[in-house]
Design a protein around this motif. Structure first.
Motif, PDB file in Angstrom:
ATOM      1  N   TYR A 214     -65.511 -62.644  32.333  1.00  0.00           N
ATOM      2  CA  TYR A 214     -65.696 -61.694  31.247  1.00  0.00           C
ATOM      3  C   TYR A 214     -64.336 -61.218  30.765  1.00  0.00           C
ATOM      4  O   TYR A 214     -63.326 -61.355  31.455  1.00  0.00           O
TER       5      TYR A 214
ATOM      6  N   VAL B 106     -72.487 -61.953  31.988  1.00  0.00           N
ATOM      7  CA  VAL B 106     -72.287 -61.023  30.888  1.00  0.00           C
ATOM      8  C   VAL B 106     -73.548 -60.883  30.044  1.00  0.00           C
ATOM      9  O   VAL B 106     -73.851 -59.809  29.542  1.00  0.00           O
TER      10      VAL B 106
ATOM     11  N   TRP C  91     -67.202 -58.894  40.157  1.00  0.00           N
ATOM     12  CA  TRP C  91     -68.333 -58.017  39.890  1.00  0.00           C
ATOM     13  C   TRP C  91     -68.606 -57.143  41.103  1.00  0.00           C
ATOM     14  O   TRP C  91     -68.450 -57.582  42.238  1.00  0.00           O
TER      15      TRP C  91
ATOM     16  N   PRO D  77     -68.965 -55.227  35.840  1.00  0.00           N
ATOM     17  CA  PRO D  77     -67.642 -55.833  35.983  1.00  0.00           C
ATOM     18  C   PRO D  77     -66.711 -54.888  36.743  1.00  0.00           C
ATOM     19  O   PRO D  77     -66.667 -53.688  36.443  1.00  0.00           O
TER      20      PRO D  77
END
Length: 119
Positions: free
Chosen positions: A90, A63, A101, A114
């Motif tokens: 996240y 992140v 991801w 993401p």
């Protein structure tokens, strides 16, 4: 002149090539199988990654990783690789504690976003 021996894999490839040349039916079947395999592997490439919220394109799957650019809401990106990479957690785009991801490219920028932020 000394001749080199073919490896078993190369020998099989040569034999498969000769089979295709020898039979039009085998060629069509092999071509169909190859096309199906490529299409299955490229399935995610055929569908764009559409951002349902603006999200930063990151250099790595963290992140706080370096932001390479922005994928604006509604923009269409292309998947560089199929599947997802499990990494840093996240809480973005309506998801909590997600770690999936996607590796995408948008306007020449390749990076991670993401999965929760793209459809």
């Amino acid at each position: 002149m000394k001749m080199k021996r073919l490896t078993p894999a190369l020998t099989g490839a040569v034999a498969a090539g000769l089979l295709i040349l020898a039979s039009g039916t085998a060629s069509a079947a092999t071509a169909q199988t190859s096309a199906t395999t490529v299409q299955a592997k490229a399935g995610c490439v055929l569908n764009p990654a559409v951002a349902h919220e603006s999200v930063k394109i990151r250099k790595t799957t963290k992140v706080n990783a370096l932001a390479l650019g922005l994928l604006p809401k509604g923009a269409k990106a292309t998947y560089v690789t199929c599947g997802v990479k499990l990494a840093d957690n996240y809480s973005l785009c309506g998801w909590k504690n997600d770690n999936r991801w996607s590796y995408i490219t948008y306007r020449g920028i390749k990076g991670y976003v993401p999965l929760a932020c793209v459809v």
